[in-house]
Design a protein around this motif. Structure first.
Motif, short mmCIF file in Angstrom:
data_model
loop_
_atom_site.label_atom_id
_atom_site.label_comp_id
_atom_site.label_asym_id
_atom_site.label_seq_id
_atom_site.Cartn_x
_atom_site.Cartn_y
_atom_site.Cartn_z
N GLY A 1 -7.02 -0.90 11.45
CA GLY A 1 -8.31 -1.43 11.00
C GLY A 1 -8.50 -1.32 9.51
N GLY A 2 -8.23 -0.16 8.97
CA GLY A 2 -8.38 0.06 7.54
C GLY A 2 -7.41 -0.76 6.72
N ALA B 1 -2.42 2.31 10.15
CA ALA B 1 -3.83 2.28 9.74
C ALA B 1 -4.39 0.89 10.00
CB ALA B 1 -3.94 2.64 8.26
N TRP C 1 0.82 -1.21 0.00
CA TRP C 1 0.00 0.00 0.00
C TRP C 1 0.85 1.27 0.00
CZ3 TRP C 1 -4.72 -0.68 -1.53
CH2 TRP C 1 -5.31 -1.92 -1.34
N ARG D 1 -6.22 -3.75 7.50
CA ARG D 1 -6.70 -5.14 7.45
C ARG D 1 -7.82 -5.28 6.43
NH1 ARG D 1 -4.04 -8.26 10.51
NH2 ARG D 1 -3.25 -7.74 12.54
N ALA D 2 -8.70 -4.31 6.39
CA ALA D 2 -9.79 -4.35 5.42
C ALA D 2 -9.24 -4.26 3.99
CB ALA D 2 -10.77 -3.20 5.67
N MET D 3 -8.25 -3.40 3.77
CA MET D 3 -7.66 -3.27 2.43
C MET D 3 -6.98 -4.57 2.02
SD MET D 3 -6.21 0.69 2.37
CE MET D 3 -4.76 0.29 3.30
#
Length: 133
Positions: free
Chosen positions: A48-49, A46, A39, A51-53
């Motif tokens: 939480g975000g 980042a 990324w 892990r989602a990405m």
């Protein structure tokens, strides 16, 4: 490019590379590999975000592997032919954009390792997509 590698072999190599990429995303998610190498080097901090990405990246990689496997005739129905072919062209554009993102990354690993990896993936997808069946 058609003379360099057959579409079936390109699809098989592509499947192996996509499985390796999926494993890479799993290792990132598990924290075995540092998040700073993906990324654009901006993922650290980042939580939480990030892990989602990574989960979305893993899902996309799985869908791509399904598309390639379907095109190679390993699964799916012949009725999927047009959708699979269209998806391959979308994958090609995706990898071109990924190459640009890798080149712009702050992460040296991403630039040095994943730029050439994305070039290889793009060329293999191009070979598979351009084959008339």
């Amino acid at each position: 490019m058609k003379g360099l590698i057959g579409a079936a072999r390109a699809a098989d190599i592509l499947l192996v590379l996509l499985v390796a990429l999926a494993l890479f995303h799993v290792l990132i998610l598990l924290g075995v590999l540092p998040s700073g190498i993906v990324w654009g080097g901006r993922a650290e901090g980042a939580a939480g975000g990030f892990r989602a990405m990574e989960a979305v990246s893993l899902a996309i990689t799985g869908i791509m592997a399904f598309v390639v496997a379907a095109r190679a005739g390993h699964l799916g129905s012949p009725r999927l032919g047009k959708a699979v072919r269209a998806a391959l062209w979308v994958m090609f554009v995706y990898f071109l954009l990924n190459i640009a993102g890798n080149l712009a990354s702050r992460s040296g690993v991403e630039r040095a390792v994943f730029t050439p990896f994305s070039v290889i993936l793009a060329l293999l997808v191009l070979r598979v997509a351009s084959e008339r069946k």
